[in-house]
Write a protein that holds these residues in place. Sequence first.
Motif, PDB file in Angstrom:
ATOM      1  N   ILE A  92       0.833  -1.205   0.000  1.00 35.57           N
ATOM      2  CA  ILE A  92       0.000   0.000   0.000  1.00 35.57           C
ATOM      3  C   ILE A  92       0.868   1.257   0.000  1.00 35.57           C
ATOM      4  O   ILE A  92       0.514   2.269  -0.617  1.00 35.57           O
ATOM      5  CB  ILE A  92      -1.000  -0.003   1.178  1.00 35.57           C
ATOM      6  CG1 ILE A  92      -2.040   1.104   0.979  1.00 35.57           C
ATOM      7  CG2 ILE A  92      -0.307   0.126   2.516  1.00 35.57           C
ATOM      8  CD1 ILE A  92      -3.184   1.055   1.975  1.00 35.57           C
ATOM      9  N   CYS A  95       1.870   1.796  -3.546  1.00 39.70           N
ATOM     10  CA  CYS A  95       0.726   2.312  -4.306  1.00 39.70           C
ATOM     11  C   CYS A  95       0.504   3.797  -4.031  1.00 39.70           C
ATOM     12  O   CYS A  95      -0.009   4.529  -4.885  1.00 39.70           O
ATOM     13  CB  CYS A  95      -0.537   1.528  -3.949  1.00 39.70           C
ATOM     14  SG  CYS A  95      -0.575  -0.175  -4.561  1.00 39.70           S
ATOM     15  N   ILE A 105      -3.847   8.155  -2.230  1.00 39.48           N
ATOM     16  CA  ILE A 105      -3.754   7.333  -1.028  1.00 39.48           C
ATOM     17  C   ILE A 105      -2.932   8.093   0.012  1.00 39.48           C
ATOM     18  O   ILE A 105      -1.706   8.088  -0.005  1.00 39.48           O
ATOM     19  CB  ILE A 105      -3.129   5.964  -1.341  1.00 39.48           C
ATOM     20  CG1 ILE A 105      -3.937   5.251  -2.433  1.00 39.48           C
ATOM     21  CG2 ILE A 105      -3.087   5.099  -0.082  1.00 39.48           C
ATOM     22  CD1 ILE A 105      -3.295   3.976  -2.942  1.00 39.48           C
ATOM     23  N   ILE A 110      -3.644   4.888   4.308  1.00 44.48           N
ATOM     24  CA  ILE A 110      -2.702   3.808   4.615  1.00 44.48           C
ATOM     25  C   ILE A 110      -2.999   3.232   5.990  1.00 44.48           C
ATOM     26  O   ILE A 110      -3.072   2.006   6.173  1.00 44.48           O
ATOM     27  CB  ILE A 110      -1.251   4.313   4.533  1.00 44.48           C
ATOM     28  CG1 ILE A 110      -0.895   4.671   3.089  1.00 44.48           C
ATOM     29  CG2 ILE A 110      -0.285   3.258   5.076  1.00 44.48           C
ATOM     30  CD1 ILE A 110       0.480   5.285   2.927  1.00 44.48           C
ATOM     31  N   TYR A 113      -6.498   1.248   5.955  1.00 41.14           N
ATOM     32  CA  TYR A 113      -6.500  -0.057   5.285  1.00 41.14           C
ATOM     33  C   TYR A 113      -5.526  -1.032   5.939  1.00 41.14           C
ATOM     34  O   TYR A 113      -5.748  -2.249   5.895  1.00 41.14           O
ATOM     35  CB  TYR A 113      -6.223   0.120   3.792  1.00 41.14           C
ATOM     36  CG  TYR A 113      -7.464   0.548   3.045  1.00 41.14           C
ATOM     37  CD1 TYR A 113      -8.276  -0.379   2.407  1.00 41.14           C
ATOM     38  CD2 TYR A 113      -7.856   1.881   3.026  1.00 41.14           C
ATOM     39  CE1 TYR A 113      -9.432   0.007   1.748  1.00 41.14           C
ATOM     40  CE2 TYR A 113      -9.013   2.281   2.379  1.00 41.14           C
ATOM     41  CZ  TYR A 113      -9.798   1.341   1.745  1.00 41.14           C
ATOM     42  OH  TYR A 113     -10.958   1.731   1.109  1.00 41.14           O
ATOM     43  N   SER A 124      -3.413  -8.353   0.444  1.00 45.17           N
ATOM     44  CA  SER A 124      -2.454  -7.936  -0.579  1.00 45.17           C
ATOM     45  C   SER A 124      -1.943  -9.146  -1.347  1.00 45.17           C
ATOM     46  O   SER A 124      -1.844 -10.252  -0.811  1.00 45.17           O
ATOM     47  CB  SER A 124      -1.271  -7.186   0.053  1.00 45.17           C
ATOM     48  OG  SER A 124      -0.613  -7.988   1.024  1.00 45.17           O
ATOM     49  N   TYR A 139      -3.637  -4.433  -3.649  1.00 43.16           N
ATOM     50  CA  TYR A 139      -4.354  -4.678  -2.397  1.00 43.16           C
ATOM     51  C   TYR A 139      -5.826  -4.365  -2.595  1.00 43.16           C
ATOM     52  O   TYR A 139      -6.223  -3.661  -3.536  1.00 43.16           O
ATOM     53  CB  TYR A 139      -3.776  -3.853  -1.242  1.00 43.16           C
ATOM     54  CG  TYR A 139      -4.172  -2.393  -1.249  1.00 43.16           C
ATOM     55  CD1 TYR A 139      -5.268  -1.940  -0.519  1.00 43.16           C
ATOM     56  CD2 TYR A 139      -3.459  -1.461  -2.000  1.00 43.16           C
ATOM     57  CE1 TYR A 139      -5.638  -0.601  -0.531  1.00 43.16           C
ATOM     58  CE2 TYR A 139      -3.820  -0.123  -2.018  1.00 43.16           C
ATOM     59  CZ  TYR A 139      -4.909   0.303  -1.277  1.00 43.16           C
ATOM     60  OH  TYR A 139      -5.280   1.624  -1.303  1.00 43.16           O
TER      61      TYR A 139
END
Length: 235
Positions: A92, A95, A105, A110, A113, A124, A139
């Motif tokens: 993540i 990402c 994001i 972060i 999640y 993931s 993810y």
Amino acid sequence: MIRHLPPSRYRFPDPRDAEGDLVAVGGDLAPSTILGAYRQGLFPMPTDHQLGWWSPLDRAIIEFSDLRISRSLSRSCRRFTVVENQSFEDVISECAHVRRPGGWITPAFIDAYTDLHNLGWAHSIEVHDRDGELVGGLYGVQIGGFFAGESMYHRVSDASKVALVHLVGRLAESGGHLLDVQWQTDHLRVMGASVIGRDAYLDRLAEALQGGPVFGETSLGPVPSAPVIPEKGEN
């Protein structure tokens, strides 16, 4: 192991009544709020420095049988090693990297999640090269037979595609029903993603939520009567 969660403080407007993709703003990123949103066909994403809850009029999904695997991608699948849920925070974070255009994001996402992952709801897929280095992944969130793909990344060519191939195979083999990828993109279209209308998506979602889980048993408390998150444009 999936942990049972208390009900959310919020309930959402019915997305079928929304005129556009943005259904509501406000609320929070508590695990119960996020999961309650997914169950109603919504997902969170920032908008104008606020927390937005979206349900696109045209929803992108990947039918398992429509996944396109080219010869070159098939060769790439043999070059990598794929594992699950070993490096969620690394995936993540990649990402969310600032080098990615259109990044949304935030650190709050972060944290939210990662909490969902620790509770057993977010998962993931990680792709490693022959030297064992993490070079790509994705993810998302699973509820029953539904999987919401949130984001993917790659450091080397085809690594994110390999992660998607693995996910689709996992869902197909384990009784998954619906893979949601939110909005259509050129990258997803090449992989076989298609678009369905919101009403059709919500019907498919209701069926998928009743399906068996792919990554583990899920349990979510009842949706209560609670403050409504205001729809876009409401005061």
